[in-house]
Design an enzyme around this catalytic site. Structure first.
Site, PDB file in Angstrom:
ATOM      1  N   ASP A   1      10.413  14.890   3.857  1.00 50.86           N
ATOM      2  CA  ASP A   1      10.444  14.021   5.030  1.00 50.86           C
ATOM      3  C   ASP A   1      11.456  14.587   6.050  1.00 50.86           C
ATOM      4  OD1 ASP A   1      10.214  10.667   5.715  1.00 50.86           O
ATOM      5  OD2 ASP A   1      11.942  11.765   6.510  1.00 50.86           O
TER       6      ASP A   1
ATOM      7  N   LYS B   1      -1.282   4.951  -6.929  1.00 47.34           N
ATOM      8  CA  LYS B   1      -2.124   4.852  -5.740  1.00 47.34           C
ATOM      9  C   LYS B   1      -1.660   5.803  -4.652  1.00 47.34           C
ATOM     10  CE  LYS B   1      -3.132   0.455  -4.629  1.00 47.34           C
ATOM     11  NZ  LYS B   1      -3.792  -0.875  -4.807  1.00 47.34           N
TER      12      LYS B   1
ATOM     13  N   LYS C   1      -5.485   0.040   6.941  1.00 44.57           N
ATOM     14  CA  LYS C   1      -4.418   0.462   6.035  1.00 44.57           C
ATOM     15  C   LYS C   1      -5.002   1.080   4.758  1.00 44.57           C
ATOM     16  CE  LYS C   1      -0.080  -0.253   4.518  1.00 44.57           C
ATOM     17  NZ  LYS C   1       0.794   0.795   4.927  1.00 44.57           N
TER      18      LYS C   1
HETATM   19  N1  LIG Z   1       1.230   3.935  -3.322  1.00 41.20           N
HETATM   20  C1  LIG Z   1       1.767   2.753  -3.541  1.00 41.20           C
HETATM   21  O1  LIG Z   1       1.587   2.151  -4.596  1.00 41.20           O
HETATM   22  C2  LIG Z   1       2.605   2.130  -2.483  1.00 41.20           C
HETATM   23  C3  LIG Z   1       3.415   1.037  -2.810  1.00 41.20           C
HETATM   24  C4  LIG Z   1       4.191   0.477  -1.809  1.00 41.20           C
HETATM   25  C5  LIG Z   1       4.171   0.981  -0.522  1.00 41.20           C
HETATM   26  N2  LIG Z   1       3.365   2.039  -0.245  1.00 41.20           N
HETATM   27  C6  LIG Z   1       3.321   2.598   1.095  1.00 41.20           C
HETATM   28  O2  LIG Z   1       4.618   3.059   1.437  1.00 41.20           O
HETATM   29  C7  LIG Z   1       4.760   3.050   2.842  1.00 41.20           C
HETATM   30  C8  LIG Z   1       6.117   2.517   3.205  1.00 41.20           C
HETATM   31  O3  LIG Z   1       7.085   3.337   2.604  1.00 41.20           O
HETATM   32  P1  LIG Z   1       8.573   3.437   3.172  1.00 41.20           P
HETATM   33  O4  LIG Z   1       9.065   2.085   3.471  1.00 41.20           O
HETATM   34  O5  LIG Z   1       9.307   4.301   2.247  1.00 41.20           O
HETATM   35  O6  LIG Z   1       8.382   4.116   4.600  1.00 41.20           O
HETATM   36  P2  LIG Z   1       8.553   5.616   5.120  1.00 41.20           P
HETATM   37  O7  LIG Z   1       8.092   6.597   4.151  1.00 41.20           O
HETATM   38  O8  LIG Z   1       7.947   5.614   6.486  1.00 41.20           O
HETATM   39  O9  LIG Z   1      10.134   5.778   5.278  1.00 41.20           O
HETATM   40  C9  LIG Z   1      10.829   4.951   6.160  1.00 41.20           C
HETATM   41  C10 LIG Z   1      11.725   5.748   7.125  1.00 41.20           C
HETATM   42  O10 LIG Z   1      12.874   6.178   6.430  1.00 41.20           O
HETATM   43  C11 LIG Z   1      13.102   7.570   6.640  1.00 41.20           C
HETATM   44  N3  LIG Z   1      13.794   8.007   5.440  1.00 41.20           N
HETATM   45  C12 LIG Z   1      13.246   8.267   4.233  1.00 41.20           C
HETATM   46  N4  LIG Z   1      14.224   8.481   3.326  1.00 41.20           N
HETATM   47  C13 LIG Z   1      15.389   8.394   3.974  1.00 41.20           C
HETATM   48  C14 LIG Z   1      16.748   8.506   3.565  1.00 41.20           C
HETATM   49  N5  LIG Z   1      17.090   8.692   2.292  1.00 41.20           N
HETATM   50  N6  LIG Z   1      17.708   8.373   4.514  1.00 41.20           N
HETATM   51  C15 LIG Z   1      17.377   8.119   5.797  1.00 41.20           C
HETATM   52  N7  LIG Z   1      16.120   7.982   6.240  1.00 41.20           N
HETATM   53  C16 LIG Z   1      15.133   8.110   5.328  1.00 41.20           C
HETATM   54  C17 LIG Z   1      11.753   8.128   6.908  1.00 41.20           C
HETATM   55  O11 LIG Z   1      11.823   9.307   7.681  1.00 41.20           O
HETATM   56  C18 LIG Z   1      11.089   6.992   7.695  1.00 41.20           C
HETATM   57  O12 LIG Z   1      11.452   7.083   9.048  1.00 41.20           O
HETATM   58  C19 LIG Z   1       3.604   2.227   3.388  1.00 41.20           C
HETATM   59  O13 LIG Z   1       2.679   3.073   4.006  1.00 41.20           O
HETATM   60  C20 LIG Z   1       3.000   1.585   2.149  1.00 41.20           C
HETATM   61  O14 LIG Z   1       1.627   1.377   2.265  1.00 41.20           O
HETATM   62  C21 LIG Z   1       2.610   2.630  -1.190  1.00 41.20           C
HETATM   63  O1  LIG Z   2       1.785  -1.737  -0.956  1.00 46.27           O
HETATM   64  C1  LIG Z   2       1.441  -1.376  -2.017  1.00 46.27           C
HETATM   65  C2  LIG Z   2       0.605  -0.147  -2.152  1.00 46.27           C
HETATM   66  O2  LIG Z   2       0.372   0.435  -0.896  1.00 46.27           O
HETATM   67  C3  LIG Z   2       1.936  -2.120  -3.220  1.00 46.27           C
HETATM   68  O3  LIG Z   2       3.101  -2.782  -2.851  1.00 46.27           O
HETATM   69  C4  LIG Z   2       1.061  -3.166  -3.822  1.00 46.27           C
HETATM   70  O4  LIG Z   2       1.556  -3.482  -5.058  1.00 46.27           O
HETATM   71  C5  LIG Z   2      -0.365  -2.926  -3.922  1.00 46.27           C
HETATM   72  O5  LIG Z   2      -0.647  -1.706  -4.448  1.00 46.27           O
HETATM   73  C6  LIG Z   2      -0.989  -3.390  -2.660  1.00 46.27           C
HETATM   74  O6  LIG Z   2      -1.618  -4.582  -2.948  1.00 46.27           O
HETATM   75  C7  LIG Z   2      -1.828  -2.500  -1.842  1.00 46.27           C
HETATM   76  O7  LIG Z   2      -3.021  -2.174  -2.430  1.00 46.27           O
HETATM   77  P1  LIG Z   2      -4.190  -1.634  -1.548  1.00 46.27           P
HETATM   78  O8  LIG Z   2      -4.506  -2.718  -0.556  1.00 46.27           O
HETATM   79  O9  LIG Z   2      -3.752  -0.373  -0.864  1.00 46.27           O
HETATM   80  O10 LIG Z   2      -5.284  -1.424  -2.539  1.00 46.27           O
END
Ligand SMILES: NC(=O)c1ccc[n+]([C@@H]2O[C@H](COP(=O)([O-])OP(=O)(O)OC[C@H]3O[C@@H](n4cnc5c(N)ncnc54)[C@H](O)[C@@H]3O)[C@@H](O)[C@H]2O)c1
Ligand SMILES: O=C(CO)[C@@H](O)[C@H](O)[C@H](O)[C@H](O)COP(=O)(O)O
Ligand SMILES: [Co+2]
Length: 418
Positions: free
Chosen positions: A66, A167, A176
């Protein structure tokens, strides 16, 4: 093809004389590890190298970092790989919700191709938040139909949620995570020291997903958040005080344990009634429509506030429980209302989510604090009533107003008091 008219052939294939066809059956067992390790890039730790095929001096991997993490931690990351004489290419990628798309994924694929990795031996290593991990997870599952990958989450959402499941995904067509796969990383290394550089708003953002677990399955975690939420937010889970250290460890452990308990028996989501979908019914539409104003966890919190009110109106939560939930949202500096909320938007969001849940609402709603039920009978009138009550009770704290910067003193919010 019914199993009764199947004949098993010597090598385990099944043939049906009736329908003149074969039935192929295979099973894939998977296992992956999620490991706490503070200070992962200290030279004495070799966790990251375990999966990078080869011996020291011949290790090869492709690292995706990142861009903000690179600014803050890039020197240490580079020094680590140099120290261990790893042949690696480090690609720096800007990652946030607005660039969580297939174009970013394709750019990463191009760079991997330019570097060249052995199909099974040379892993991808992703170091970043949920956005980058979701994108790289997707790339890893597509690249030659599956490349090994390791995750180092650097945000709180990454540590407790995006980094622990299977996921992957990118947004597409304004929706999304519309494109995604299920793919397990070989190893996830959880280093909470990264949270020291994360801004306060993103700590709150991650606390929303922790609150989700608390509300639908862990009353003890909820009490921990009630008592210590502001401390872990202030201390960014760094354990500045002894009480803060104890709280940080307990909260992280309970949140991840709770999440994994739900994921492991339903990893491929055969069962669409998932309690970890709590807060994720209306929020995908809200998050995308409000982009970039609402962060993922903030949109989840607005959804949880709405569904808290729905559960209250159904008699599943007492007024006291409802108000305790709102008080925790407020203490974690999370929004519980957003101007984008209106009954039509909510009805549209529910429609879209119903398709995602194969035609049914399957809406998780809290029962007391720490319990859950799934309902399929939400009406437009119910959404209207809940929306009207939430407008009175909720708090639209968004970044411009009501949110503290690091170091500023705490103000009380307008959310309903207990
Ligand atoms: N796959 C899954 O099961 C799952 C679960 C929950 C959320 N998500 C996804 O995750 C995303 C949100 O993730 P997020 O909140 O980490 O957002 P993100 O990855 O956008 O990070 C948030 C911000 O923090 C910055 N950053 C990252 N690490 C840092 C650090 N250590 N110090 C300073 N800045 C830092 C990044 O550059 C960014 O600007 C959503 O798209 C959501 O859908 C996926
Ligand atoms: O946000 C996420 C994954 O993106 C998690 O917090 C969460 O537990 C679930 O996986 C979410 O319900 C999202 O699932 P989906 O809508 O991407 O299928
Ligand atoms: Co989420």
């Amino acid at each position: 093809m019914t199993s009764t008219n199947l004949t098993e052939t010597p090598l385990g294939l099944h043939f049906s004389e009736g329908s003149q066809g074969w039935l192929v059956r295979a099973e894939k067992q998977i296992s992956y590890e999620v490991r706490f390790r503070d200070g992962i890039f200290r030279p004495e730790f070799t966790d990251l190298l375990e999966k990078a095929g080869g011996n020291e001096g011949t290790l090869r991997c492709f690292v995706i970092v990142d861009s903000n993490v690179d600014i803050l931690h890039g020197d240490q990351i580079r020094a680590y790989f140099e120290h261990h004489r790893v042949d690696c290419s480090i690609m720096v990628v800007e990652a946030n919700e607005t660039v969580k798309d297939f174009e970013t994924a394709a750019r990463i694929v191009s760079e991997i191709d330019a570097f060249g990795i052995a199909r099974r031996k040379d892993p991808l290593i992703v170091i970043g938040g949920g956005v980058l991990m979701d994108i790289v997870g997707l790339v890893a599952s597509l690249y030659r139909r599956g490349a090994p990958f390791l995750r180092v989450p650097t945000t709180l959402i990454g540590l407790v949620d995006a980094g622990v499941g299977v996921k992957t995904g990118v947004n597409f067509n304004g929706h999304k995570n519309r494109l995604g796969t299920y793919a397990s990383a070989d190893l996830t290394l959880l280093d909470r020291r990264f949270l020291s550089t994360l801004d306060r708003r993103h700590i709150g953002n991650g606390l929303a997903e922790i609150l989700k677990i608390a509300l639908i399955k862990d009353a003890t975690l909820f009490e921990l958040l009630e008592e210590h939420g502001p401390t872990v937010l202030d201390e960014k889970f760094q354990g500045v005080t002894a009480a803060g250290e104890q709280a940080a460890q307990s909260v992280l452990h309970a949140a991840i344990q709770g999440m994994l308990e739900e994921l492991q028996p339903n990893l491929w989501e055969a069962q669409l009634e998932r309690c970890v979908d709590y807060g994720h019914t209306f929020s995908p539409t809200l998050e995308m429509r409000a982009l970039p104003e609402l962060l993922h966890g903030e949109a989840v919190c607005v959804d949880m506030a709405l569904t808290t009110v729905m559960a209250f109106l159904r008699g599943q939560l007492t007024e006291r429980q409802r108000d305790r939930i709102f008080a925790v949202m407020s203490a974690l500096e999370l929004p519980s209302w957003h101007p984008i909320l209106d009954p039509d938007t909510l009805a549209h969001a529910l429609q879209d989510t119903m398709r995602h849940r194969d035609g049914q609402q399957r809406l998780p709603l809290p029962v007391g604090i720490g319990g859950v039920t799934f309902v399929n009978d939400v009406t437009p009138q119910e959404l209207e009533a809940a929306c009207a009550l939430l407008e009175r009770l909720g708090d639209a704290r968004v970044p411009e107003h009501g949110r503290r910067r690091d170091g500023e003193s705490r103000q009380t919010s307008g959310a309903s008091a207990a």
